[in-house]
Design a protein around this motif. Structure first.
Motif, mmCIF file in Angstrom:
data_model
loop_
_atom_site.group_PDB
_atom_site.id
_atom_site.type_symbol
_atom_site.label_atom_id
_atom_site.label_comp_id
_atom_site.label_asym_id
_atom_site.label_seq_id
_atom_site.Cartn_x
_atom_site.Cartn_y
_atom_site.Cartn_z
ATOM 1 N N TYR A 45 -20.960 -18.162 21.866
ATOM 2 C CA TYR A 45 -22.177 -18.694 21.252
ATOM 3 C C TYR A 45 -23.404 -17.911 21.714
ATOM 4 C CZ TYR A 45 -19.247 -22.716 20.048
ATOM 5 O OH TYR A 45 -18.256 -23.520 19.554
ATOM 6 N N SER A 46 -23.455 -17.583 22.989
ATOM 7 C CA SER A 46 -24.597 -16.825 23.507
ATOM 8 C C SER A 46 -24.629 -15.412 22.928
ATOM 9 C CB SER A 46 -24.538 -16.771 25.026
ATOM 10 O OG SER A 46 -24.513 -18.074 25.590
ATOM 11 N N SER A 47 -23.460 -14.801 22.781
ATOM 12 C CA SER A 47 -23.404 -13.455 22.193
ATOM 13 C C SER A 47 -23.859 -13.477 20.739
ATOM 14 C CB SER A 47 -21.983 -12.906 22.299
ATOM 15 O OG SER A 47 -21.562 -12.851 23.638
ATOM 16 N N GLU A 48 -23.454 -14.495 20.003
ATOM 17 C CA GLU A 48 -23.897 -14.617 18.608
ATOM 18 C C GLU A 48 -25.416 -14.745 18.539
ATOM 19 O OE1 GLU A 48 -23.646 -17.842 14.964
ATOM 20 O OE2 GLU A 48 -23.382 -18.395 17.060
ATOM 21 N N PHE A 49 -25.983 -15.565 19.418
ATOM 22 C CA PHE A 49 -27.436 -15.741 19.439
ATOM 23 C C PHE A 49 -28.147 -14.429 19.766
ATOM 24 C CE2 PHE A 49 -31.091 -16.494 22.301
ATOM 25 C CZ PHE A 49 -31.979 -16.998 21.375
ATOM 26 N N CYS A 50 -27.653 -13.696 20.750
ATOM 27 C CA CYS A 50 -28.287 -12.433 21.140
ATOM 28 C C CYS A 50 -28.184 -11.388 20.033
ATOM 29 C CB CYS A 50 -27.650 -11.910 22.423
ATOM 30 S SG CYS A 50 -27.944 -12.954 23.869
ATOM 31 N N MET A 51 -27.029 -11.332 19.339
ATOM 32 C CA MET A 51 -26.856 -10.361 18.270
ATOM 33 C C MET A 51 -27.799 -10.642 17.105
ATOM 34 S SD MET A 51 -22.696 -10.062 18.334
ATOM 35 C CE MET A 51 -22.567 -8.944 16.953
ATOM 36 N N LYS A 52 -27.898 -11.901 16.696
ATOM 37 C CA LYS A 52 -28.788 -12.246 15.588
ATOM 38 C C LYS A 52 -30.246 -12.029 15.963
ATOM 39 C CE LYS A 52 -25.824 -15.583 13.235
ATOM 40 N NZ LYS A 52 -25.688 -16.990 12.776
ATOM 41 N N LEU A 53 -30.594 -12.349 17.191
ATOM 42 C CA LEU A 53 -31.968 -12.135 17.632
ATOM 43 C C LEU A 53 -32.289 -10.653 17.748
ATOM 44 C CD1 LEU A 53 -34.474 -13.738 18.542
ATOM 45 C CD2 LEU A 53 -33.657 -13.488 20.891
ATOM 46 N N TYR A 54 -31.302 -9.845 18.096
ATOM 47 C CA TYR A 54 -31.523 -8.405 18.201
ATOM 48 C C TYR A 54 -31.739 -7.773 16.830
ATOM 49 C CZ TYR A 54 -30.420 -3.464 18.830
ATOM 50 O OH TYR A 54 -30.463 -2.094 18.799
ATOM 51 N N VAL A 55 -31.019 -8.250 15.831
ATOM 52 C CA VAL A 55 -31.133 -7.668 14.484
ATOM 53 C C VAL A 55 -32.527 -7.881 13.916
ATOM 54 C CG1 VAL A 55 -30.300 -7.871 12.118
ATOM 55 C CG2 VAL A 55 -28.676 -7.786 13.998
ATOM 56 N N ASP A 56 -33.032 -9.092 14.011
ATOM 57 C CA ASP A 56 -34.365 -9.387 13.456
ATOM 58 C C ASP A 56 -35.039 -10.434 14.332
ATOM 59 O OD1 ASP A 56 -36.588 -9.573 11.917
ATOM 60 O OD2 ASP A 56 -35.548 -9.979 10.035
ATOM 61 N N PRO A 57 -35.749 -10.018 15.375
ATOM 62 C CA PRO A 57 -36.325 -10.988 16.311
ATOM 63 C C PRO A 57 -37.466 -11.824 15.745
ATOM 64 C CG PRO A 57 -37.020 -8.770 16.863
ATOM 65 C CD PRO A 57 -36.012 -8.626 15.774
ATOM 66 N N ILE A 58 -38.048 -11.428 14.618
ATOM 67 C CA ILE A 58 -39.164 -12.190 14.038
ATOM 68 C C ILE A 58 -38.670 -13.144 12.954
ATOM 69 C CG2 ILE A 58 -41.332 -12.007 12.760
ATOM 70 C CD1 ILE A 58 -41.783 -9.317 14.143
ATOM 71 N N SER A 59 -37.907 -12.632 12.008
ATOM 72 C CA SER A 59 -37.426 -13.486 10.909
ATOM 73 C C SER A 59 -36.358 -14.476 11.365
ATOM 74 C CB SER A 59 -36.848 -12.614 9.786
ATOM 75 O OG SER A 59 -37.842 -11.756 9.265
ATOM 76 N N TYR A 60 -35.791 -14.250 12.531
ATOM 77 C CA TYR A 60 -34.753 -15.162 13.026
ATOM 78 C C TYR A 60 -35.303 -16.580 13.191
ATOM 79 C CZ TYR A 60 -31.281 -17.215 16.148
ATOM 80 O OH TYR A 60 -30.341 -18.048 16.717
ATOM 81 N N TRP A 61 -36.553 -16.690 13.637
ATOM 82 C CA TRP A 61 -37.123 -18.002 13.911
ATOM 83 C C TRP A 61 -37.646 -18.677 12.650
ATOM 84 C CZ3 TRP A 61 -35.910 -19.286 18.692
ATOM 85 C CH2 TRP A 61 -35.729 -18.273 19.619
ATOM 86 N N LYS A 62 -37.598 -18.012 11.514
ATOM 87 C CA LYS A 62 -38.068 -18.606 10.263
ATOM 88 C C LYS A 62 -36.967 -19.365 9.529
ATOM 89 C CE LYS A 62 -41.548 -14.984 9.563
ATOM 90 N NZ LYS A 62 -42.037 -13.914 8.665
#
Length: 400
Positions: A95-112
């Motif tokens: 779960y932590s790896s999935e979160f880090c990978m998605k956040l790495y791809v797009d750290p701004i749009s991830y939170w939208k």
């Protein structure tokens, strides 16, 4: 005094202008910022969007839910304690790896994205029991609540299931209508709760256990609305010979259960059907787009191969283009699709095809008329044939 206020206002204006300039410069730098690891970013994004990654995550979430079911049995938890510890570490790491990978791809749009925020909340919930054990100890009285909330991990399936997301969207679209229905239902329960308290909640001869105060009246009306145990409630009222008890119960059940609850279910069904139809249209559009992309790829590949053949023709003068085409045909397989671009969909082809159909219909009509004339002539010839035979036989008799 006025100069003092003037200096204060002037200082505020200067500070506001400085903040605006600083924020404007920050947004400009952020907009112009370009990542230097675009290739690795594209690779990670391709991994996240792949079907294999989705299958791995769905399998992980399902296995985690299955292990949580086994964890609820104390004997199994005691016998497989080490297995649960190791599996928990594996699940949390994934779960932590999935979160880090998605956040790495797009750290701004991830939170939208709301579903990404749900994943973040679930990750925070996962780490709550570890934090409480480290800070408060293993005998903290509210630790069981933190362990029970871990069942929310299965909500991570929503991110990888478009069908569940469609149903959630339908529920979100019905929020306003459902809220209106629930408000009307609450108003109805409020009216009947006051009326029931006044009729059946009297200290002398009343049903104090079910209608003794407004809270008990609301709870009793909720039982009547769900039609759960309403006969027992009515028997208690009949035992005290309360007037209008049966009329009160029947009217409330008709209004609450058969009108408002049916209205609530109908609203949910209508919006769910609309969302499902929209989901099916989106799937069909995606399939068409994928098909068009595949056709474009095939067409591009064929054009590249033909251009290679032409280049080979230029390099090798002793071979003709027909020989090269024949060689190219031998390389084709029966399973290779052929894209006929602008052939059956062009306006000239459709015009010629329609005119050809009209000429074909006219030809068939003329042939039918010709066949009718031939049949008519043949029928006349058959009618004249017996008369000729009779005339010939009469001539022979006369000669004798």
């Amino acid at each position: 005094m006025s100069q003092h206020f003037y200096h204060q206002d002037h200082a505020r204006i200067l500070s506001n202008s400085l903040l605006e300039n600083a924020s404007h410069m920050f947004y400009e730098k952020l907009w112009k910022f370009q990542r230097k690891d675009t290739q690795f970013q594209a690779f990670v994004k391709k991994v996240i969007m792949s079907h294999l990654f989705k299958i791995i995550m769905i399998s992980t979430i399902s296995m985690n839910a299955f292990f949580m079911v086994l964890w609820t049995d104390y004997k199994t938890r005691y016998n497989l304690f080490r297995l649960f510890e190791v599996s928990e570490l594996i699940f949390v790491s994934i779960y932590s790896s999935e979160f880090c990978m998605k956040l790495y791809v797009d750290p701004i749009s991830y939170w939208k994205d709301g579903y990404n925020l749900l994943d973040v909340v679930i990750i925070i919930i996962i780490f709550i029991p570890y934090s409480l054990r480290k800070i408060k100890g293993k005998h903290y009285p509210y630790l069981n609540i933190a362990d029970g909330v871990q069942s929310l991990r299965i909500l991570k399936l929503i991110t990888y299931s478009r069908g569940i997301r469609t149903l959630i969207t339908a529920m979100g679209q019905t929020a306003y209508t459902v809220a209106s229905v629930l408000i009307l239902f609450f108003v109805l329960m409020y009216i009947f709760a006051i009326l029931g308290f006044c009729l059946f909640g009297l200290p002398e001869g009343g049903d104090m256990n079910n209608w003794g105060n407004l809270a008990l009246a609301f709870f009793t009306l909720f039982s009547l609305a769900t039609v759960d145990g309403w006969t027992d409630l009515q028997e208690q009222l009949d035992a005290r010979n309360l007037i209008l008890s049966r009329s009160f119960t029947i009217i409330f059940i008709l209004l609450a259960s058969f009108v408002f609850l049916s209205m609530f279910v109908g609203v949910m069904i209508i919006h769910t059907e609309d969302s499902i139809k929209k989901f099916e249209r989106e799937l069909m559009l995606e399939r068409r787009m994928n098909l068009m992309e595949e056709k474009q790829v095939i067409l591009k590949r064929q054009q590249e191969e033909v251009s290679k053949l032409m280049q080979t023709q230029k390099d090798l003068d002793h071979k003709s283009f027909t020989e090269l085409v024949e060689k190219f045909k031998k390389t084709l397989r029966h399973t290779d699709p052929m894209v006929l671009d602008d052939f059956g969909t062009s306006l000239p082809f459709i015009d010629i095809y329609l005119s050809t159909l009209d000429n074909q219909d006219a030809t068939i009509h003329k042939l039918q008329e010709l066949y009718y004339e031939i049949v008519h002539v043949l029928s006349l010839m058959l009618e004249d044939l017996p008369q000729k035979k009779q005339s010939k036989s009469s001539e022979k008799v006369d000669e004798k």
